[in-house]
Design a protein around this motif. Sequence first.
Motif, PDB file in Angstrom:
ATOM      1  N   ALA A 179      10.050   2.752 -10.018  1.00  0.00           N
ATOM      2  CA  ALA A 179      10.518   4.102 -10.297  1.00  0.00           C
ATOM      3  C   ALA A 179      11.985   4.222  -9.912  1.00  0.00           C
ATOM      4  O   ALA A 179      12.425   3.652  -8.911  1.00  0.00           O
ATOM      5  CB  ALA A 179       9.691   5.117  -9.512  1.00  0.00           C
ATOM      6  N   VAL A 180      12.741   4.970 -10.713  1.00  0.00           N
ATOM      7  CA  VAL A 180      14.145   5.252 -10.415  1.00  0.00           C
ATOM      8  C   VAL A 180      14.204   6.581  -9.671  1.00  0.00           C
ATOM      9  O   VAL A 180      13.914   7.639 -10.242  1.00  0.00           O
ATOM     10  CB  VAL A 180      14.981   5.329 -11.706  1.00  0.00           C
ATOM     11  CG1 VAL A 180      16.454   5.578 -11.372  1.00  0.00           C
ATOM     12  CG2 VAL A 180      14.823   4.061 -12.535  1.00  0.00           C
ATOM     13  N   VAL A 181      14.534   6.534  -8.388  1.00  0.00           N
ATOM     14  CA  VAL A 181      14.621   7.725  -7.544  1.00  0.00           C
ATOM     15  C   VAL A 181      16.068   7.884  -7.082  1.00  0.00           C
ATOM     16  O   VAL A 181      16.891   6.989  -7.295  1.00  0.00           O
ATOM     17  CB  VAL A 181      13.649   7.622  -6.348  1.00  0.00           C
ATOM     18  CG1 VAL A 181      12.200   7.580  -6.827  1.00  0.00           C
ATOM     19  CG2 VAL A 181      13.963   6.394  -5.501  1.00  0.00           C
ATOM     20  N   PRO A 182      16.420   9.013  -6.452  1.00  0.00           N
ATOM     21  CA  PRO A 182      17.830   9.233  -6.106  1.00  0.00           C
ATOM     22  C   PRO A 182      18.458   8.120  -5.277  1.00  0.00           C
ATOM     23  O   PRO A 182      19.646   7.808  -5.454  1.00  0.00           O
ATOM     24  CB  PRO A 182      17.786  10.559  -5.330  1.00  0.00           C
ATOM     25  CG  PRO A 182      16.610  11.281  -5.903  1.00  0.00           C
ATOM     26  CD  PRO A 182      15.598  10.223  -6.187  1.00  0.00           C
ATOM     27  N   GLU A 183      17.680   7.494  -4.403  1.00  0.00           N
ATOM     28  CA  GLU A 183      18.277   6.471  -3.534  1.00  0.00           C
ATOM     29  C   GLU A 183      18.206   5.060  -4.111  1.00  0.00           C
ATOM     30  O   GLU A 183      18.686   4.102  -3.495  1.00  0.00           O
ATOM     31  CB  GLU A 183      17.624   6.493  -2.151  1.00  0.00           C
ATOM     32  CG  GLU A 183      16.134   6.227  -2.144  1.00  0.00           C
ATOM     33  CD  GLU A 183      15.293   7.473  -2.300  1.00  0.00           C
ATOM     34  OE1 GLU A 183      14.124   7.434  -1.865  1.00  0.00           O
ATOM     35  OE2 GLU A 183      15.796   8.482  -2.845  1.00  0.00           O
TER      36      GLU A 183
ATOM     37  N   LEU B 159      15.728   2.103  -6.508  1.00  0.00           N
ATOM     38  CA  LEU B 159      14.489   1.717  -7.174  1.00  0.00           C
ATOM     39  C   LEU B 159      13.375   1.546  -6.144  1.00  0.00           C
ATOM     40  O   LEU B 159      13.580   0.948  -5.094  1.00  0.00           O
ATOM     41  CB  LEU B 159      14.675   0.405  -7.930  1.00  0.00           C
ATOM     42  CG  LEU B 159      15.517   0.454  -9.207  1.00  0.00           C
ATOM     43  CD1 LEU B 159      15.821  -0.949  -9.692  1.00  0.00           C
ATOM     44  CD2 LEU B 159      14.771   1.225 -10.290  1.00  0.00           C
ATOM     45  N   VAL B 160      12.193   2.058  -6.469  1.00  0.00           N
ATOM     46  CA  VAL B 160      11.020   1.897  -5.627  1.00  0.00           C
ATOM     47  C   VAL B 160       9.970   1.157  -6.435  1.00  0.00           C
ATOM     48  O   VAL B 160       9.576   1.608  -7.523  1.00  0.00           O
ATOM     49  CB  VAL B 160      10.463   3.258  -5.161  1.00  0.00           C
ATOM     50  CG1 VAL B 160       9.160   3.069  -4.386  1.00  0.00           C
ATOM     51  CG2 VAL B 160      11.489   3.983  -4.318  1.00  0.00           C
ATOM     52  N   GLY B 161       9.508   0.014  -5.928  1.00  0.00           N
ATOM     53  CA  GLY B 161       8.494  -0.758  -6.624  1.00  0.00           C
ATOM     54  C   GLY B 161       7.149  -0.066  -6.645  1.00  0.00           C
ATOM     55  O   GLY B 161       6.749   0.560  -5.664  1.00  0.00           O
ATOM     56  N   LEU B 162       6.448  -0.189  -7.769  1.00  0.00           N
ATOM     57  CA  LEU B 162       5.111   0.393  -7.910  1.00  0.00           C
ATOM     58  C   LEU B 162       4.042  -0.671  -8.124  1.00  0.00           C
ATOM     59  O   LEU B 162       2.864  -0.348  -8.232  1.00  0.00           O
ATOM     60  CB  LEU B 162       5.093   1.372  -9.099  1.00  0.00           C
ATOM     61  CG  LEU B 162       6.031   2.569  -8.997  1.00  0.00           C
ATOM     62  CD1 LEU B 162       6.030   3.352 -10.303  1.00  0.00           C
ATOM     63  CD2 LEU B 162       5.643   3.471  -7.834  1.00  0.00           C
TER      64      LEU B 162
END
Length: 272
Positions: A56-60, A62-65
């Motif tokens: 996911a592309v979040v403000p800070e 990339l977060v892996g899913l």
Amino acid sequence: MPARPRPSVAATLLNTDQIELWPAALLRARSNGDARVIARASRILRRKSDGRYLAAVVPEGLVGLLPGWSRSEGLEQALDRLEAVEQTRRAPAPDTEGTLPLYGLRQRLETLELDADDYARRTGLALVGEPATLALAGFDRYRRPLWMTAAAGQAWRALQAAAATEGVRLEAISGYRSHAYQLGIFERKRARGQRVAQILTVNAAPGYSEHHGGDALDIGTPGQPPAEESFEHTEAFAWLTAHAGRFGFHMSYPRDNPHGIVYEPWHWRHQR
């Protein structure tokens, strides 16, 4: 991985060979953990071969899913595409970027023991590239986002609205499909014991389905099963036969068509 700025959220699908970049707001979370991340995300990197959410592309950043997501095939290409969007702060307009290079298509066909040149010669079907960007054209019967080229999507909405004014309800069953999705159809049917030659009477080979181009869709009407020949006996089909041409839509596979595809009264393509 370095943080990346949050791109603007637009109703567009950014396409790459192995990975699609979806607007996060259009995807359903598949776990409570994913839900918390997706609620903060602008886009989701979704693997085309199986639909799994990678990151996911979040403000800070990339977060892996998905475990091992950072080793996914095609990730660098997808991140390059994301970087280009972030630099302009807006998604590119659909229908302005052309189609994706046909990386790996021959290898996909080889897994089916299909020779691309021979198949094209025998069927007369054209090779269809995937658009680099697709537009949201509404939702299908199953409330899934319907992706099409901008021109085809606008024409579909106008066609649907015109039919509605005469009391005819038209539903999209499916629109854009990737090469990888089409290959998956073949793999699932082969796993059930069907031969490739048998599948090819119903499904075009990966790379040769009109659905790849984002300008074709399967159409249904409430109360009728999807993609069945019985659709030709409905009021919806009669209306399409009389009026679809005014909106640029034409039935691709009539009876005894030269491509060897079974009669598909539900399959219509927009041609500008």
